[in-house]
Scaffold this motif. Structure first.
Motif, PDB file in Angstrom:
ATOM      1  N   LEU A   1      -4.263   0.839  -3.680  1.00  0.00           N
ATOM      2  CA  LEU A   1      -4.003  -0.298  -4.574  1.00  0.00           C
ATOM      3  C   LEU A   1      -5.224  -1.198  -4.668  1.00  0.00           C
ATOM      4  O   LEU A   1      -5.623  -1.628  -5.761  1.00  0.00           O
TER       5      LEU A   1
ATOM      6  N   LYS B   1      -4.071  -8.528  -4.455  1.00  0.00           N
ATOM      7  CA  LYS B   1      -3.112  -7.903  -5.370  1.00  0.00           C
ATOM      8  C   LYS B   1      -2.304  -6.837  -4.630  1.00  0.00           C
ATOM      9  O   LYS B   1      -1.074  -6.735  -4.805  1.00  0.00           O
ATOM     10  N   ALA B   2      -2.960  -6.046  -3.791  1.00  0.00           N
ATOM     11  CA  ALA B   2      -2.252  -5.040  -3.009  1.00  0.00           C
ATOM     12  C   ALA B   2      -1.245  -5.709  -2.069  1.00  0.00           C
ATOM     13  O   ALA B   2      -0.116  -5.225  -1.896  1.00  0.00           O
TER      14      ALA B   2
ATOM     15  N   SER C   1       0.369  -8.633  -2.440  1.00  0.00           N
ATOM     16  CA  SER C   1       1.552  -9.155  -3.129  1.00  0.00           C
ATOM     17  C   SER C   1       2.426  -8.032  -3.679  1.00  0.00           C
ATOM     18  O   SER C   1       3.656  -8.113  -3.627  1.00  0.00           O
ATOM     19  N   THR C   2       1.795  -6.969  -4.190  1.00  0.00           N
ATOM     20  CA  THR C   2       2.572  -5.850  -4.732  1.00  0.00           C
ATOM     21  C   THR C   2       3.416  -5.201  -3.647  1.00  0.00           C
ATOM     22  O   THR C   2       4.614  -4.934  -3.837  1.00  0.00           O
TER      23      THR C   2
ATOM     24  N   ASN D   1       6.332  -7.498  -2.558  1.00  0.00           N
ATOM     25  CA  ASN D   1       7.435  -7.529  -3.518  1.00  0.00           C
ATOM     26  C   ASN D   1       8.262  -6.246  -3.480  1.00  0.00           C
ATOM     27  O   ASN D   1       9.454  -6.262  -3.789  1.00  0.00           O
ATOM     28  N   LYS D   2       7.633  -5.145  -3.106  1.00  0.00           N
ATOM     29  CA  LYS D   2       8.336  -3.871  -3.032  1.00  0.00           C
ATOM     30  C   LYS D   2       8.957  -3.626  -1.654  1.00  0.00           C
ATOM     31  O   LYS D   2       9.575  -2.587  -1.431  1.00  0.00           O
TER      32      LYS D   2
ATOM     33  N   ALA E   1       4.675   2.073  -5.106  1.00  0.00           N
ATOM     34  CA  ALA E   1       4.429   0.689  -5.511  1.00  0.00           C
ATOM     35  C   ALA E   1       4.452   0.497  -7.020  1.00  0.00           C
ATOM     36  O   ALA E   1       4.689  -0.613  -7.500  1.00  0.00           O
ATOM     37  N   VAL E   2       4.196   1.544  -7.773  1.00  0.00           N
ATOM     38  CA  VAL E   2       4.145   1.469  -9.239  1.00  0.00           C
ATOM     39  C   VAL E   2       5.206   2.403  -9.792  1.00  0.00           C
ATOM     40  O   VAL E   2       5.155   3.622  -9.572  1.00  0.00           O
TER      41      VAL E   2
END
Length: 581
Positions: free
Chosen positions: A107, A135-136, A138-139, A142-143, A501-502
């Motif tokens: 990420l 960014k990695a 927070s992503t 959230n997951k 994650a995506v």
């Protein structure tokens, strides 16, 4: 298997006195030698529930099925210890950590690459740079992909090994190794503790405080405070006091400056320490500071930071260096030394070193000129070489592998771009200083780097003399010197895999590749990679094979390029996942 038992409910010695009145200098707490043996005997062993730890594909460690991810917004105050794990449990937990680290790195690199693209195109959005690690962070939060979020582990965290390297403080928090982004002391606050007293679990040292003293096995750690007033026995300082009184071991992470990371620092996990003494002193700032003396618990692996210093000892041990460069200058940028302090064996000097693979003259190694690009200053999106790779480049502008592909088409002889083009990442030789060494543990040769190799970076080519299977059947050589191309794993599928994650991520299937239907003969010609230890164990592998085409376009005979699956510290052995039979 034992059940999980809260640390607070254990029969701990009571907290003897209130520390609020401790103001004398230099000794404010009696120096009691910790009885580690008794300490471990008194503590029941805590291990994860198997129904959570076994299923590593569906959830992070110990997250209950269908558990609301919002519980991870606030860390649990439950303290547990995980000791005496079976080999299977250790394997599962190491896999959890490895996959989480790999996802974080993937990420981070992907976001940083997108930011570089925007910035180079002059896009206004790209001018406000977003840090890839943030960014990695927070992503994955959230997951619900952080580890050890539902509990706080006392002592060692299974799956994280001494010497593991991290490029930012954020990564420490994602793994649960240290839960504070800025503070040097991680602890359970008093208002979350069942007995009303805070407990410290880890510290980060070498963060620039003038009063810290790091002697390796012994640390003098300056307490928590702003250094513009007298420190108080509260917060992290009080938590360290409690950990001292109860002889709770502390995880130590060392941070130091290192160019190349987004924060210009790296962090190394160095094992467990116990607090042996506390006193109040006058710091260099002129204000009172609390000082905590920590001593390293015995019978642990050597510290990871020692490996960074050990490289200098290796470089300066001429009596053990059999050859300063077994490549005889064929590796243009860095020599490859041969090191043996075990016996008199100098086997690697008997082979002819090659820097790239020798392909058989009996096969058609054609070069399709239509694949060439006309980029002059280096390749950008939408050039022909980009579309040959499925519409996106596999590398960022630093040459770091963003995601693995079935095969990568790098720029070749028909391209106009310079050698510095990002799509030539594996063509320019070694970027680190490597050493072939004799291992006293395995009595065999191995490979280590004398520099840090960051995840996703090119290592070297697996080079030898390629032969067809028909040729191999006619050869009268030791079969151990023939490497079967089919037995290299598909680890490339894991590197850059963002599916957890995506939501709409799919593993690349283009450009298509073919199974490796050839053998690599190592009886005459070799390079650095032939001395790497092969393991039929994907957990210990830290480098992977990525198929690459650039000198020709025969998809049946690609170059086998090796890339780092994780941050590999200096002097850690490089291990290749190879399904040897």
């Amino acid at each position: 298997m034992a059940s999980s038992i809260p640390f607070q409910d254990l029969n701990l010695p009571p907290y003897p006195t209130s520390p609020s009145s401790l103001t004398q200098s230099p000794i404010i707490v009696p120096n009691m030698e910790p009885n580690l043996e008794t300490f471990h005997e008194e503590m029941p062993l805590i291990i994860p529930d198997p129904q959570f730890s076994r299923n590593i594909d569906s959830a992070p460690l110990a997250q209950e099925p269908n558990q609301d991810r919002r519980v991870f917004d606030r860390r649990s105050s439950q303290l547990v210890r995980m000791n005496n794990l079976t080999l299977e449990e250790q394997r599962v937990l190491r896999e959890d950590v490895r996959r989480t680290k790999m996802l974080f790195d993937s990420l981070r690199i992907s976001v940083s690459s997108e930011q570089d693209e925007l910035f180079r195109e002059g896009n206004e959005e790209g001018r406000s740079r977003i840090r890839g690690d943030l960014k990695a962070y927070s992503t994955m939060k959230n997951k619900g992909l952080w580890l050890n979020r539902d509990k706080r582990v006392v002592g060692s965290i299974p799956g994280i090994e001494i010497g593991d390297v991290f490029l930012s403080r954020i990564e420490l928090q994602v793994l649960g190794l240290h839960g504070q982004i800025q503070a040097g002391i991680d602890f359970v606050p008093a208002n979350q503790s069942t007995d009303g007293e805070p407990v410290a679990t880890s510290i980060v040292v070498n963060e620039g405080f003038k009063d810290d003293q790091d002697l390796g096995k012994e640390i003098i750690y300056c307490g928590q405070g702003n250094q513009i007033s007298n420190q108080r026995m509260e917060g992290g300082n009080l938590a360290l006091q409690t950990s001292y009184d109860r002889e709770v071991e502390i995880r130590v992470i060392r941070g130091f400056k290192y160019e190349g990371s987004e924060t210009a620092k790296i962090y190394v996990y160095d094992g467990l320490y116990i607090i042996t003494e506390i006193w109040l002193d006058i710091g260099r700032s002129g204000y009172q500071v609390y000082k905590f003396q920590l001593e390293r618990v015995e019978n642990q692996a050597r510290t990871g930071t020692r490996a960074f210093r050990f490289t200098e000892d290796v470089k300066n041990a001429p009596q053990s260096i059999l050859s300063p460069d077994i490549s005889m200058g064929k590796e243009r940028l860095f020599p490859i030394s041969l090191f043996n302090d075990v016996d008199n064996d100098c086997g690697p000097m008997h082979y002819k070193y090659i820097s790239t693979t020798i392909f058989p003259s009996t096969v058609n190694l054609f070069l399709d000129e239509d694949f060439g690009c006309g980029c002059v200053d280096g390749c950008f999106d939408n050039c022909s070489c980009c579309w040959n790779n499925g519409g996106n480049f596999p590398y960022d502008f630093r040459g770091v592998l963003i995601r693995g592909k079935p095969v990568i088409y790098e720029c070749g002889q028909g391209c106009m771009c310079p050698p510095t083009c990002r799509n030539r990442a594996s063509q320019n030789g070694l970027t680190k200083q490597f050493q072939v060494f004799k291992s006293g543990d395995t009595d065999s040769w191995g490979v280590r780097s004398l520099d840090l190799i960051k995840s996703g970076h090119f290592v070297c080519e697996f080079a030898g003399e390629v032969v067809t299977r028909a040729q191999a059947r006619e050869m009268s050589i030791n079969r151990d010197l023939l490497i079967d191309g089919k037995l290299f794993g598909d680890k490339w599928k894991e590197w850059g895999d963002l599916s957890r994650a995506v939501d709409d991520y799919v593993i690349p299937t283009y450009p298509p590749s073919q199974p490796l239907d050839f053998m690599i003969d190592l009886s005459k010609f070799r390079n650095l990679a032939s001395y790497m230890r092969h393991e039929n164990n994907e957990l210990v592998a830290n480098v992977m094979v990525q198929k690459v085409l650039y000198s020709h376009h025969n998809i049946f005979y690609p170059h086998l390029m090796l890339f780092a699956l994780e941050n590999i510290p200096p002097c850690r052995e490089l291990i290749l996942d190879y399904k040897d039979v």
